[in-house]
Scaffold this active site. Structure first.
Site, PDB file in Angstrom:
ATOM      1  CE  LYS A  11      -4.004  -2.153   2.271  1.00 34.69           C
ATOM      2  NZ  LYS A  11      -4.999  -2.017   3.376  1.00 34.69           N
ATOM      3  CE1 TYR A  51      -9.421  -3.060   0.148  1.00 38.56           C
ATOM      4  CE2 TYR A  51      -8.537  -1.161  -0.985  1.00 38.56           C
ATOM      5  CZ  TYR A  51      -8.358  -2.266  -0.181  1.00 38.56           C
ATOM      6  OH  TYR A  51      -7.107  -2.585   0.301  1.00 38.56           O
ATOM      7  CG  PHE A  59     -13.388   1.298   7.077  1.00 30.08           C
ATOM      8  CD1 PHE A  59     -12.857   0.753   5.908  1.00 30.08           C
ATOM      9  CD2 PHE A  59     -14.034   0.451   7.964  1.00 30.08           C
ATOM     10  CE1 PHE A  59     -12.975  -0.601   5.626  1.00 30.08           C
ATOM     11  CE2 PHE A  59     -14.159  -0.915   7.689  1.00 30.08           C
ATOM     12  CZ  PHE A  59     -13.619  -1.432   6.517  1.00 30.08           C
ATOM     13  NE  ARG A  87      -6.030 -12.240   5.191  1.00 34.51           N
ATOM     14  CZ  ARG A  87      -6.682 -11.068   5.240  1.00 34.51           C
ATOM     15  NH1 ARG A  87      -6.701 -10.272   4.181  1.00 34.51           N
ATOM     16  NH2 ARG A  87      -7.296 -10.680   6.330  1.00 34.51           N
ATOM     17  NE  ARG A 104      -2.324  -5.505   7.110  1.00 33.76           N
ATOM     18  CZ  ARG A 104      -3.465  -6.052   6.729  1.00 33.76           C
ATOM     19  NH1 ARG A 104      -3.988  -7.067   7.426  1.00 33.76           N
ATOM     20  NH2 ARG A 104      -4.107  -5.603   5.665  1.00 33.76           N
ATOM     21  CG  ASN A 114      -3.707  -2.144   6.825  1.00 27.67           C
ATOM     22  OD1 ASN A 114      -3.578  -1.777   5.659  1.00 27.67           O
ATOM     23  ND2 ASN A 114      -4.708  -2.886   7.246  1.00 27.67           N
ATOM     24  CG  HIS A 117      -5.416  -6.152  -0.384  1.00 26.74           C
ATOM     25  ND1 HIS A 117      -6.639  -6.132   0.242  1.00 26.74           N
ATOM     26  CD2 HIS A 117      -5.514  -7.060  -1.402  1.00 26.74           C
ATOM     27  CE1 HIS A 117      -7.454  -6.990  -0.378  1.00 26.74           C
ATOM     28  NE2 HIS A 117      -6.799  -7.558  -1.381  1.00 26.74           N
ATOM     29  CD  GLU A 128      -8.830  -9.147  -3.729  1.00 27.44           C
ATOM     30  OE1 GLU A 128      -7.657  -9.493  -3.434  1.00 27.44           O
ATOM     31  OE2 GLU A 128      -9.667  -8.796  -2.887  1.00 27.44           O
TER      32      GLU A 128
HETATM   33  P1  IDP Z   1      -7.763  -6.911   5.608  1.00 31.97           P
HETATM   34  O1  IDP Z   1      -7.021  -5.898   4.773  1.00 31.97           O
HETATM   35  O2  IDP Z   1      -6.942  -7.369   6.780  1.00 31.97           O
HETATM   36  O3  IDP Z   1      -8.330  -8.053   4.800  1.00 31.97           O
HETATM   37  P2  IDP Z   1     -10.492  -5.840   5.751  1.00 31.97           P
HETATM   38  O4  IDP Z   1     -11.415  -6.028   6.920  1.00 31.97           O
HETATM   39  O5  IDP Z   1     -10.795  -6.570   4.490  1.00 31.97           O
HETATM   40  O6  IDP Z   1      -9.000  -6.137   6.262  1.00 31.97           O
HETATM   41  O7  IDP Z   1     -10.473  -4.276   5.459  1.00 31.97           O
HETATM   42  C1  IDP Z   1      -9.873  -3.758   4.292  1.00 31.97           C
HETATM   43  C2  IDP Z   1      -9.028  -2.575   4.645  1.00 31.97           C
HETATM   44  O8  IDP Z   1      -9.877  -1.534   5.124  1.00 31.97           O
HETATM   45  C3  IDP Z   1      -8.021  -2.802   5.784  1.00 31.97           C
HETATM   46  O9  IDP Z   1      -6.809  -3.366   5.357  1.00 31.97           O
HETATM   47  C4  IDP Z   1      -7.830  -1.395   6.308  1.00 31.97           C
HETATM   48  O10 IDP Z   1      -6.903  -0.671   5.507  1.00 31.97           O
HETATM   49  C5  IDP Z   1      -9.211  -0.794   6.139  1.00 31.97           C
HETATM   50  N1  IDP Z   1      -9.967  -0.918   7.395  1.00 31.97           N
HETATM   51  C6  IDP Z   1     -10.576  -2.015   7.892  1.00 31.97           C
HETATM   52  N2  IDP Z   1     -11.186  -1.768   9.060  1.00 31.97           N
HETATM   53  C7  IDP Z   1     -10.965  -0.458   9.296  1.00 31.97           C
HETATM   54  C8  IDP Z   1     -11.377   0.403  10.355  1.00 31.97           C
HETATM   55  O11 IDP Z   1     -12.045   0.019  11.306  1.00 31.97           O
HETATM   56  N3  IDP Z   1     -10.950   1.695  10.236  1.00 31.97           N
HETATM   57  C9  IDP Z   1     -10.210   2.160   9.189  1.00 31.97           C
HETATM   58  N4  IDP Z   1      -9.808   1.355   8.165  1.00 31.97           N
HETATM   59  C10 IDP Z   1     -10.189   0.079   8.230  1.00 31.97           C
END
Ligand code: IDP
Length: 142
Positions: A11, A51, A59, A87, A104, A114, A117, A128
């Site tokens: 990212k 997304y 968010f 993962r 991470r 973070n 992805h 994807e």
């Molecule tokens: P993942 O990336 O670990 O699969 P997902 O739940 O699919 O997590 O969420 C996608 C992305 O959305 C996350 O990587 C993060 O950047 C963002 N995200 C998820 N939850 C939050 C939140 O509560 N606040 C802000 N950003 C979030």
């Protein structure tokens, strides 16, 4: 165990920190092969499309703003159990909750920024990969 392919994205925060190579080393050290790669500055429409599954989440707008804030590095990883393995290498979504030694935990600053992805299922991995790469751009593992 099945040979799988998955999408990984470094990212904008991690690209900005100049740690693409350090993250690639995690994949290669774990036996995952990079079989396609491109750097890209996503348009708003591309980030929203990628997304789309999150579009009702509170968010979503922040996520799209962040993912379009600078270039990302997108790669297809191939290997045994690649989806779960990636993962595990990534660690939990919130870096504060990510296990020590994960990408991470080591490179991410917050749940928004973070670092990486990774596809979370075979179905999403297929969607994807097709979102970013033509089949002719993905090379067979060596
Ligand atoms: P993942 O990336 O670990 O699969 P997902 O739940 O699919 O997590 O969420 C996608 C992305 O959305 C996350 O990587 C993060 O950047 C963002 N995200 C998820 N939850 C939050 C939140 O509560 N606040 C802000 N950003 C979030």
């Amino acid at each position: 165990m099945a040979i799988e392919r998955t999408i990984s994205i470094v990212k904008p925060d991690a690209v900005g920190k100049n740690v693409i190579g350090k993250i690639y080393d995690r994949f290669e050290s774990a036996g995952l092969k990079i079989v396609a790669a491109k750097m890209k500055h996503l348009s708003r429409a591309e980030a929203e499309g990628f997304y789309a599954v999150h579009k009702e989440r509170p968010f979503f707008n922040d996520l799209v703003n962040f993912m379009t804030s600078g270039p990302v590095m997108i790669q297809v990883l191939e290997g045994e159990n690649a989806i779960l393995k990636n993962r595990e290498l990534m660690g939990a979504t919130d870096p504060k909750k990510a296990d020590a030694g994960t990408i991470r935990a080591d490179f991410a600053a917050s749940i928004d920024a973070n670092a990486v992805h990774g596809s979370d299922s075979p179905e999403n991995a297929a969607i994807e990969i097709a979102f970013f790469f033509a089949s002719s751009e993905v090379y067979a593992g060596r």
